[in-house]
Design a protein around this motif. Structure first.
Motif, PDB file in Angstrom:
ATOM      1  N   LEU A 153     -18.147 -11.622   0.195  1.00 52.56           N
ATOM      2  CA  LEU A 153     -19.352 -12.426   0.405  1.00 52.56           C
ATOM      3  C   LEU A 153     -19.731 -13.245  -0.818  1.00 52.56           C
ATOM      4  N   MET A 154     -18.956 -13.180  -1.880  1.00 54.82           N
ATOM      5  CA  MET A 154     -19.357 -13.789  -3.149  1.00 54.82           C
ATOM      6  C   MET A 154     -18.979 -15.263  -3.269  1.00 54.82           C
ATOM      7  N   GLY A 155     -18.054 -15.738  -2.447  1.00 51.24           N
ATOM      8  CA  GLY A 155     -17.643 -17.131  -2.539  1.00 51.24           C
ATOM      9  C   GLY A 155     -16.734 -17.383  -3.728  1.00 51.24           C
ATOM     10  N   GLU A 156     -16.698 -18.645  -4.185  1.00 52.67           N
ATOM     11  CA  GLU A 156     -15.834 -19.037  -5.298  1.00 52.67           C
ATOM     12  C   GLU A 156     -16.197 -18.250  -6.544  1.00 52.67           C
ATOM     13  N   HIS A 157     -15.176 -17.772  -7.260  1.00 55.72           N
ATOM     14  CA  HIS A 157     -15.397 -16.800  -8.325  1.00 55.72           C
ATOM     15  C   HIS A 157     -16.281 -17.334  -9.445  1.00 55.72           C
ATOM     16  N   GLY A 158     -15.991 -18.515  -9.955  1.00 50.46           N
ATOM     17  CA  GLY A 158     -16.769 -19.044 -11.069  1.00 50.46           C
ATOM     18  C   GLY A 158     -18.229 -19.230 -10.721  1.00 50.46           C
ATOM     19  N   ARG A 163     -24.021 -17.183 -10.740  1.00 54.75           N
ATOM     20  CA  ARG A 163     -25.199 -16.675 -10.028  1.00 54.75           C
ATOM     21  C   ARG A 163     -25.579 -15.291 -10.530  1.00 54.75           C
ATOM     22  N   VAL A 164     -24.576 -14.438 -10.733  1.00 59.80           N
ATOM     23  CA  VAL A 164     -24.846 -13.102 -11.261  1.00 59.80           C
ATOM     24  C   VAL A 164     -25.482 -13.192 -12.644  1.00 59.80           C
ATOM     25  N   GLU A 165     -24.953 -14.031 -13.490  1.00 59.80           N
ATOM     26  CA  GLU A 165     -25.482 -14.128 -14.854  1.00 59.80           C
ATOM     27  C   GLU A 165     -26.903 -14.687 -14.878  1.00 59.80           C
ATOM     28  N   ARG A 166     -27.256 -15.528 -13.906  1.00 61.21           N
ATOM     29  CA  ARG A 166     -28.643 -15.982 -13.830  1.00 61.21           C
ATOM     30  C   ARG A 166     -29.566 -14.803 -13.531  1.00 61.21           C
ATOM     31  N   CYS A 167     -29.151 -13.940 -12.621  1.00 58.49           N
ATOM     32  CA  CYS A 167     -29.954 -12.753 -12.316  1.00 58.49           C
ATOM     33  C   CYS A 167     -30.046 -11.825 -13.519  1.00 58.49           C
ATOM     34  N   SER A 177     -21.394  -1.321 -11.614  1.00 54.10           N
ATOM     35  CA  SER A 177     -20.281  -0.376 -11.605  1.00 54.10           C
ATOM     36  C   SER A 177     -19.094  -0.986 -12.332  1.00 54.10           C
ATOM     37  N   ASP A 178     -18.163  -0.131 -12.734  1.00 50.49           N
ATOM     38  CA  ASP A 178     -16.945  -0.650 -13.358  1.00 50.49           C
ATOM     39  C   ASP A 178     -16.158  -1.522 -12.388  1.00 50.49           C
ATOM     40  N   GLU A 179     -16.242  -1.239 -11.086  1.00 52.43           N
ATOM     41  CA  GLU A 179     -15.574  -2.080 -10.094  1.00 52.43           C
ATOM     42  C   GLU A 179     -16.223  -3.463 -10.019  1.00 52.43           C
ATOM     43  N   ASP A 180     -17.560  -3.519 -10.101  1.00 53.53           N
ATOM     44  CA  ASP A 180     -18.250  -4.815 -10.159  1.00 53.53           C
ATOM     45  C   ASP A 180     -17.729  -5.645 -11.324  1.00 53.53           C
ATOM     46  N   LEU A 181     -17.671  -5.023 -12.491  1.00 54.33           N
ATOM     47  CA  LEU A 181     -17.276  -5.746 -13.705  1.00 54.33           C
ATOM     48  C   LEU A 181     -15.821  -6.183 -13.642  1.00 54.33           C
ATOM     49  N   ALA A 182     -14.965  -5.359 -13.043  1.00 60.20           N
ATOM     50  CA  ALA A 182     -13.555  -5.718 -12.934  1.00 60.20           C
ATOM     51  C   ALA A 182     -13.362  -6.949 -12.061  1.00 60.20           C
ATOM     52  N   TRP A 183     -14.184  -7.101 -11.030  1.00 61.85           N
ATOM     53  CA  TRP A 183     -14.082  -8.297 -10.189  1.00 61.85           C
ATOM     54  C   TRP A 183     -14.678  -9.516 -10.898  1.00 61.85           C
ATOM     55  N   LEU A 184     -15.811  -9.331 -11.548  1.00 56.77           N
ATOM     56  CA  LEU A 184     -16.479 -10.458 -12.204  1.00 56.77           C
ATOM     57  C   LEU A 184     -15.710 -10.940 -13.428  1.00 56.77           C
ATOM     58  N   TYR A 185     -15.170 -10.001 -14.213  1.00 57.86           N
ATOM     59  CA  TYR A 185     -14.529 -10.342 -15.489  1.00 57.86           C
ATOM     60  C   TYR A 185     -13.191  -9.605 -15.603  1.00 57.86           C
ATOM     61  N   PRO A 186     -12.179 -10.034 -14.872  1.00 59.81           N
ATOM     62  CA  PRO A 186     -10.897  -9.321 -14.871  1.00 59.81           C
ATOM     63  C   PRO A 186     -10.329  -9.179 -16.279  1.00 59.81           C
ATOM     64  N   GLY A 187      -9.886  -7.954 -16.577  1.00 59.68           N
ATOM     65  CA  GLY A 187      -9.234  -7.707 -17.854  1.00 59.68           C
ATOM     66  C   GLY A 187     -10.152  -7.415 -19.013  1.00 59.68           C
ATOM     67  N   GLU A 188     -11.460  -7.556 -18.838  1.00 64.22           N
ATOM     68  CA  GLU A 188     -12.399  -7.282 -19.930  1.00 64.22           C
ATOM     69  C   GLU A 188     -12.926  -5.851 -19.823  1.00 64.22           C
ATOM     70  N   SER A 189     -13.210  -5.262 -20.962  1.00 65.97           N
ATOM     71  CA  SER A 189     -13.739  -3.902 -20.962  1.00 65.97           C
ATOM     72  C   SER A 189     -15.207  -3.909 -20.548  1.00 65.97           C
TER      73      SER A 189
END
Length: 307
Positions: A153-158, A163-167, A177-189
């Motif tokens: 449901l998130m649409g285009e990744h960038g 939108r997430v960062e505005r919130c 969650s770590d799964e949220d972060l893995a989708w938003l920022y692949p490869g980052e800790s």
């Protein structure tokens, strides 16, 4: 202190690995509101519900716990999600949802805290109403956010990340969650993402890691906590129970600045206990006050932290 939660209600149609099916009231913001009410908090949920069987089921569920439901528009049908459970109780989601929220009647008492998250905070056109309400209230209320990412449901990744960062920037506390972060920022800790988010404005960033425990960061502190040992029935609503317990523990604070390492450790332990109770039974069923207190004592004894 009163809470205002803004976001979606969803009928979770849970399909177990053995093929059995059951319907649970759900939706991340609705679960957070329900969890707060179960802990005895004064909470209003601004949401959308249709006048259909699942809408009435969800309304009865929320109001039965003491949540005041404010309707911001009536959709053609109540949103739903097919929740598939694997053999370990892990959940995947497929959604049928539209989000066209309108501003509801303002609460009788101006809330001391506003919580937003998930689909409602990033899905047009209703997300504009969510953010407008936060901007209207945040001068006198603390704000929390849980992205609770649903990739389909998130649409285009960038654009989704923006939108997430505005919130995040509108919030005093963020949980992901770590799964949220893995989708938003692949490869980052998780630590690096949390530090980036802190720079946007929140005082506290929390990261849940399932069976691996949780993490809390402020500008001065980094604290980790182990997950309580528990037999998992399913993971539906665990993160929302964690969020409810965090907000309950912080209720009454005018700011989240200045939380020390001990404060953060206690926050993670209590929220972890709430999540553990939830995963030990089917559906998004968070603990009430007595259950949370008992779970906290039980897990403290197991880990050798009892006084």
């Amino acid at each position: 202190m009163s809470f205002l939660v803004i976001g979606e209600c969803v009928a979770d149609i849970v399909r177990a690995a053995d093929g059995t099916e059951r319907i649970h009231p759900g939706g991340s913001p609705a679960n957070v509101a329900y969890g707060l009410a179960r802990l005895g908090r004064d909470v209003t949920l601004l949401t959308q519900l249709a006048d259909d069987p699942t809408g009435r089921l969800i309304a009865d569920h929320l109001e039965g716990a003491g949540v005041r439901v404010a309707i911001g528009g009536v959709p053609a049908r109540t949103p739903s999600a097919i929740v598939g459970l694997d053999a370990r109780g892990g959940a995947t989601y497929a959604f049928d949802i539209a989000w066209t929220l309108e501003a509801g009647e303002p609460p009788a008492e101006r809330p001391g805290h506003v919580h937003i998250g998930s689909i409602a905070a990033v899905t047009a056109p209703g997300a504009a109403t969510v953010l407008a309400e936060v901007e209207r209230l945040r001068d006198r209320a603390t704000v929390s956010y849980d992205p609770n990412v649903r990739p389909g449901l998130m649409g285009e990744h960038g654009a989704a990340v923006a939108r997430v960062e505005r919130c995040v920037a509108l919030s005093d506390l963020v949980k992901a969650s770590d799964e949220d972060l893995a989708w938003l920022y692949p490869g980052e800790s998780a630590e690096s993402v949390a530090a980036r988010w802190l720079a946007l404005g929140p005082a506290v960033v929390l990261v849940t890691r399932g069976a691996e425990g949780s993490l809390a960061l402020t500008g001065r502190e980094t604290v980790t906590a182990v997950a309580p040992p528990v037999a998992v029935v399913d993971t539906v609503g665990a993160g929302d129970s964690f969020m409810s317990a965090v907000l309950d523990a912080l209720a009454g604070r005018e700011t989240f600045d200045g939380l020390g390492a001990d404060d953060l450790a206690e926050l993670l332990r209590g929220a972890g206990a709430a999540a553990a109770v939830t995963v030990s039974r089917a559906g998004a069923q968070p603990p009430d006050r007595a259950e949370l207190d008992a779970a906290g004592e039980r897990f403290a004894l197991r880990s050798g932290r009892a006084s």
